[in-house]
Design a protein around this motif. Structure first.
Motif, PDB file in Angstrom:
ATOM      1  N   HIS A  53      97.700  18.289  -4.326  1.00 37.49           N
ATOM      2  CA  HIS A  53      97.684  16.909  -3.855  1.00 37.49           C
ATOM      3  C   HIS A  53      98.244  15.976  -4.930  1.00 37.49           C
ATOM      4  O   HIS A  53      98.120  16.252  -6.119  1.00 37.49           O
ATOM      5  CB  HIS A  53      96.258  16.462  -3.530  1.00 37.49           C
ATOM      6  CG  HIS A  53      95.702  17.071  -2.285  1.00 37.49           C
ATOM      7  ND1 HIS A  53      95.942  16.564  -1.035  1.00 37.49           N
ATOM      8  CD2 HIS A  53      94.927  18.158  -2.086  1.00 37.49           C
ATOM      9  CE1 HIS A  53      95.330  17.307  -0.128  1.00 37.49           C
ATOM     10  NE2 HIS A  53      94.701  18.277  -0.740  1.00 37.49           N
TER      11      HIS A  53
ATOM     12  N   LYS B 299      97.646  12.635  -6.835  1.00 40.91           N
ATOM     13  CA  LYS B 299      96.460  11.829  -7.105  1.00 40.91           C
ATOM     14  C   LYS B 299      96.682  10.392  -6.658  1.00 40.91           C
ATOM     15  O   LYS B 299      97.799   9.882  -6.741  1.00 40.91           O
ATOM     16  CB  LYS B 299      96.152  11.848  -8.605  1.00 40.91           C
ATOM     17  CG  LYS B 299      95.717  13.215  -9.087  1.00 40.91           C
ATOM     18  CD  LYS B 299      95.215  13.153 -10.504  1.00 40.91           C
ATOM     19  CE  LYS B 299      94.819  14.535 -10.978  1.00 40.91           C
ATOM     20  NZ  LYS B 299      94.293  14.525 -12.338  1.00 40.91           N
ATOM     21  N   PRO B 300      95.630   9.728  -6.202  1.00 36.85           N
ATOM     22  CA  PRO B 300      95.772   8.312  -5.846  1.00 36.85           C
ATOM     23  C   PRO B 300      96.172   7.486  -7.067  1.00 36.85           C
ATOM     24  O   PRO B 300      95.863   7.847  -8.194  1.00 36.85           O
ATOM     25  CB  PRO B 300      94.373   7.922  -5.375  1.00 36.85           C
ATOM     26  CG  PRO B 300      93.667   9.196  -5.076  1.00 36.85           C
ATOM     27  CD  PRO B 300      94.267  10.227  -5.987  1.00 36.85           C
TER      28      PRO B 300
ATOM     29  N   VAL C 126      93.457   2.216  -9.723  1.00 33.92           N
ATOM     30  CA  VAL C 126      93.391   0.767  -9.547  1.00 33.92           C
ATOM     31  C   VAL C 126      92.077   0.263 -10.121  1.00 33.92           C
ATOM     32  O   VAL C 126      91.024   0.875  -9.909  1.00 33.92           O
ATOM     33  CB  VAL C 126      93.512   0.432  -8.035  1.00 33.92           C
ATOM     34  CG1 VAL C 126      92.944  -0.928  -7.730  1.00 33.92           C
ATOM     35  CG2 VAL C 126      94.951   0.532  -7.577  1.00 33.92           C
TER      36      VAL C 126
ATOM     37  N   TYR D 251      93.925  -4.517 -10.075  1.00 36.29           N
ATOM     38  CA  TYR D 251      95.093  -4.360 -10.946  1.00 36.29           C
ATOM     39  C   TYR D 251      95.441  -2.886 -11.081  1.00 36.29           C
ATOM     40  O   TYR D 251      94.551  -2.035 -11.037  1.00 36.29           O
ATOM     41  CB  TYR D 251      94.804  -4.963 -12.330  1.00 36.29           C
ATOM     42  CG  TYR D 251      94.521  -6.437 -12.253  1.00 36.29           C
ATOM     43  CD1 TYR D 251      95.554  -7.360 -12.302  1.00 36.29           C
ATOM     44  CD2 TYR D 251      93.229  -6.907 -12.068  1.00 36.29           C
ATOM     45  CE1 TYR D 251      95.306  -8.723 -12.186  1.00 36.29           C
ATOM     46  CE2 TYR D 251      92.957  -8.262 -11.943  1.00 36.29           C
ATOM     47  CZ  TYR D 251      94.009  -9.162 -12.005  1.00 36.29           C
ATOM     48  OH  TYR D 251      93.759 -10.499 -11.872  1.00 36.29           O
ATOM     49  N   PHE D 252      96.715  -2.627 -11.250  1.00 32.29           N
ATOM     50  CA  PHE D 252      97.143  -1.252 -11.476  1.00 32.29           C
ATOM     51  C   PHE D 252      96.720  -0.829 -12.879  1.00 32.29           C
ATOM     52  O   PHE D 252      96.871  -1.589 -13.841  1.00 32.29           O
ATOM     53  CB  PHE D 252      98.662  -1.130 -11.347  1.00 32.29           C
ATOM     54  CG  PHE D 252      99.141  -1.368  -9.944  1.00 32.29           C
ATOM     55  CD1 PHE D 252      98.983  -0.393  -8.978  1.00 32.29           C
ATOM     56  CD2 PHE D 252      99.725  -2.570  -9.591  1.00 32.29           C
ATOM     57  CE1 PHE D 252      99.411  -0.616  -7.673  1.00 32.29           C
ATOM     58  CE2 PHE D 252     100.155  -2.804  -8.296  1.00 32.29           C
ATOM     59  CZ  PHE D 252      99.997  -1.824  -7.338  1.00 32.29           C
TER      60      PHE D 252
ATOM     61  N   SER E 298      95.896   8.453 -16.508  1.00 30.03           N
ATOM     62  CA  SER E 298      95.651   9.237 -17.718  1.00 30.03           C
ATOM     63  C   SER E 298      96.116  10.679 -17.545  1.00 30.03           C
ATOM     64  O   SER E 298      95.993  11.486 -18.454  1.00 30.03           O
ATOM     65  CB  SER E 298      94.159   9.216 -18.055  1.00 30.03           C
ATOM     66  OG  SER E 298      93.401   9.600 -16.935  1.00 30.03           O
ATOM     67  N   THR E 299      96.645  10.988 -16.376  1.00 32.96           N
ATOM     68  CA  THR E 299      97.113  12.351 -16.120  1.00 32.96           C
ATOM     69  C   THR E 299      98.489  12.294 -15.465  1.00 32.96           C
ATOM     70  O   THR E 299      99.059  11.215 -15.291  1.00 32.96           O
ATOM     71  CB  THR E 299      96.159  13.082 -15.157  1.00 32.96           C
ATOM     72  OG1 THR E 299      96.233  12.444 -13.871  1.00 32.96           O
ATOM     73  CG2 THR E 299      94.723  13.041 -15.643  1.00 32.96           C
TER      74      THR E 299
ATOM     75  N   ASN F  22      98.321  17.899  -9.029  1.00 35.34           N
ATOM     76  CA  ASN F  22      97.722  19.137  -9.490  1.00 35.34           C
ATOM     77  C   ASN F  22      97.085  19.873  -8.322  1.00 35.34           C
ATOM     78  O   ASN F  22      96.969  19.324  -7.222  1.00 35.34           O
ATOM     79  CB  ASN F  22      96.736  18.900 -10.647  1.00 35.34           C
ATOM     80  CG  ASN F  22      95.427  18.310 -10.205  1.00 35.34           C
ATOM     81  OD1 ASN F  22      95.239  17.937  -9.040  1.00 35.34           O
ATOM     82  ND2 ASN F  22      94.503  18.190 -11.124  1.00 35.34           N
ATOM     83  N   GLY F  23      96.742  21.122  -8.573  1.00 29.24           N
ATOM     84  CA  GLY F  23      96.148  21.915  -7.510  1.00 29.24           C
ATOM     85  C   GLY F  23      96.111  23.381  -7.862  1.00 29.24           C
ATOM     86  O   GLY F  23      96.267  23.750  -9.035  1.00 29.24           O
TER      87      GLY F  23
ATOM     88  N   HIS G 128      98.766  15.206 -21.645  1.00 29.04           N
ATOM     89  CA  HIS G 128      97.962  15.827 -20.575  1.00 29.04           C
ATOM     90  C   HIS G 128      98.511  17.213 -20.221  1.00 29.04           C
ATOM     91  O   HIS G 128      97.741  18.175 -20.082  1.00 29.04           O
ATOM     92  CB  HIS G 128      97.961  14.921 -19.346  1.00 29.04           C
ATOM     93  CG  HIS G 128      97.340  15.557 -18.143  1.00 29.04           C
ATOM     94  ND1 HIS G 128      95.988  15.771 -18.019  1.00 29.04           N
ATOM     95  CD2 HIS G 128      97.892  16.081 -17.011  1.00 29.04           C
ATOM     96  CE1 HIS G 128      95.739  16.368 -16.865  1.00 29.04           C
ATOM     97  NE2 HIS G 128      96.872  16.573 -16.230  1.00 29.04           N
TER      98      HIS G 128
ATOM     99  N   ALA H 271      97.521  19.702 -22.837  1.00 32.54           N
ATOM    100  CA  ALA H 271      96.107  20.100 -22.725  1.00 32.54           C
ATOM    101  C   ALA H 271      95.924  21.092 -21.574  1.00 32.54           C
ATOM    102  O   ALA H 271      95.177  22.069 -21.696  1.00 32.54           O
ATOM    103  CB  ALA H 271      95.231  18.860 -22.513  1.00 32.54           C
ATOM    104  N   CYS H 272      96.625  20.863 -20.458  1.00 30.32           N
ATOM    105  CA  CYS H 272      96.516  21.759 -19.298  1.00 30.32           C
ATOM    106  C   CYS H 272      97.034  23.154 -19.644  1.00 30.32           C
ATOM    107  O   CYS H 272      96.417  24.159 -19.281  1.00 30.32           O
ATOM    108  CB  CYS H 272      97.301  21.199 -18.112  1.00 30.32           C
ATOM    109  SG  CYS H 272      96.533  19.752 -17.379  1.00 30.32           S
TER     110      CYS H 272
ATOM    111  N   ALA I 170      94.670  25.000 -21.786  1.00 28.23           N
ATOM    112  CA  ALA I 170      93.482  25.469 -21.063  1.00 28.23           C
ATOM    113  C   ALA I 170      93.823  26.570 -20.056  1.00 28.23           C
ATOM    114  O   ALA I 170      92.969  26.970 -19.266  1.00 28.23           O
ATOM    115  CB  ALA I 170      92.802  24.299 -20.349  1.00 28.23           C
TER     116      ALA I 170
END
Lengths: 205, 205
Positions: free
Chosen positions: B55, B57-58, B61, B80-81, B85-86, B90-91, B123, B126-127, B130
């Motif tokens: 998906h 991500k939204p 806000v 406000y926008f 942080s990512t 992802n999925g 980010h 880090a992914c 991991a």
């Protein structure tokens, strides 16, 4: 004015609550943070430690009107909350895809299944089918007991609740039997990856 | 008025374009959809087919003011926008955690690295650390050529750009050499999981 200030920990609405009604018991598990706030802190800890990358997804919002005033940031002037199509949390831990939702209940002896939406269960089913690890983190706020409940057992209870005579809630005793209790700690506050470790080990058996 | 309309491909506002100036060339790769819209459709296809759960991500806000009028839904009146942080997507696919961002460029011969933010690269790092699979999907809009670029090569280019004399963009020839081209299709429109398969195979070698 003789206003007395709280010196306990769980004093939430200090402005509205008279000092004489202060709770006499100190609950060290809940110092006023919600499960969501504790999970966000825990995820930040796991990220900083290089253990896992897990984030809460932003709240989905349908933006209708945006103002772009000169010399300043865009301001959203009209927007609506949308229904999320997934769970709230996902990420990666030791190569595993994790996907979960976190729920709190004030009930003492059972967890009402109406806390879940059908689309969240459907999403968890799809994640598990694609090889991910799905679960729920459930907290009984009364005694701040927190459990990781594997998706497989959640699906079992959900399907049972759809039957005419099925239970519409999960007994706490069943959560204790089929879930993994997460004991609160300092770093992180909710060390739920310990429970994930147990879940992975149990699944491999 | 003798206004001449372009007859190239990137003319999206068809509603304003008189029928007589319709483009004579048909570009099957780009029918006016953005890469993001095509990826959302592709992810929906993969989800429906039970192949993967991925998906977007939204948009994050910061909500400041909400109205709760009677008998109707809550209306956000001021927001406000926020900086995400990512990455955006992802999925889970075949038990693998996937994490990526999608970027388009009008450049023909290179992809400017300023399209990425430092926090997105951090980010992705880090992914990957991991145990996840990170990458970027990059489209050259001029000829609608789309590539999956593995995170490892993206990190290499990013680190090089930080050097004083480093390149601030990635040559298209390098993307062609180190990435995997994603040929457009009907179902899904952007079959990027084929490229992910190639990436997984290459990584295992």
């Amino acid at each position: 004015m003789n206003i007395r200030y709280p010196n306990g920990t769980a004093y939430h609405q200090s402005a509205k609550r008279p000092a004489t009604t202060m709770s006499q018991t100190t609950n060290y598990g809940d110092r006023g943070m919600s499960l969501e706030a504790e999970l966000n802190e825990s995820n930040q800890y796991y990220l900083n430690q290089g253990v896992a990358v897990i984030h809460k997804k932003p709240t989905p919002v349908q933006i209708v009107k945006v103002d772009y005033p000169k010399r300043s940031a865009a301001t959203i002037k009209e927007a609506y909350f949308r229904q999320p199509s997934t769970t709230d949390y996902n990420g990666v831990y030791q190569g595993y895809y994790l996907d979960f939702d976190a729920k709190e209940t004030k009930n003492k002896t059972s967890f009402p299944l109406k806390n879940f939406h059908a689309h969240q269960i459907a999403h968890l089913r799809a994640c598990v089918a694609a090889g991910g690890i799905g679960f729920a983190i459930i907290r009984f706020t009364d005694d701040v007991a927190t459990f990781l409940l594997p998706a497989s057992f959640l699906f079992h209870c959900w399907d049972d609740a759809l039957q005419t005579d099925g239970r519409k809630s999960i007994r706490r005793s069943a959560i204790e039997a089929h879930g993994y209790q997460i004991n609160p700690a300092l770093n992180p506050l909710v060390p739920y990856l310990n429970a994930v470790d147990q879940l992975i080990t149990a699944t491999k058996k």
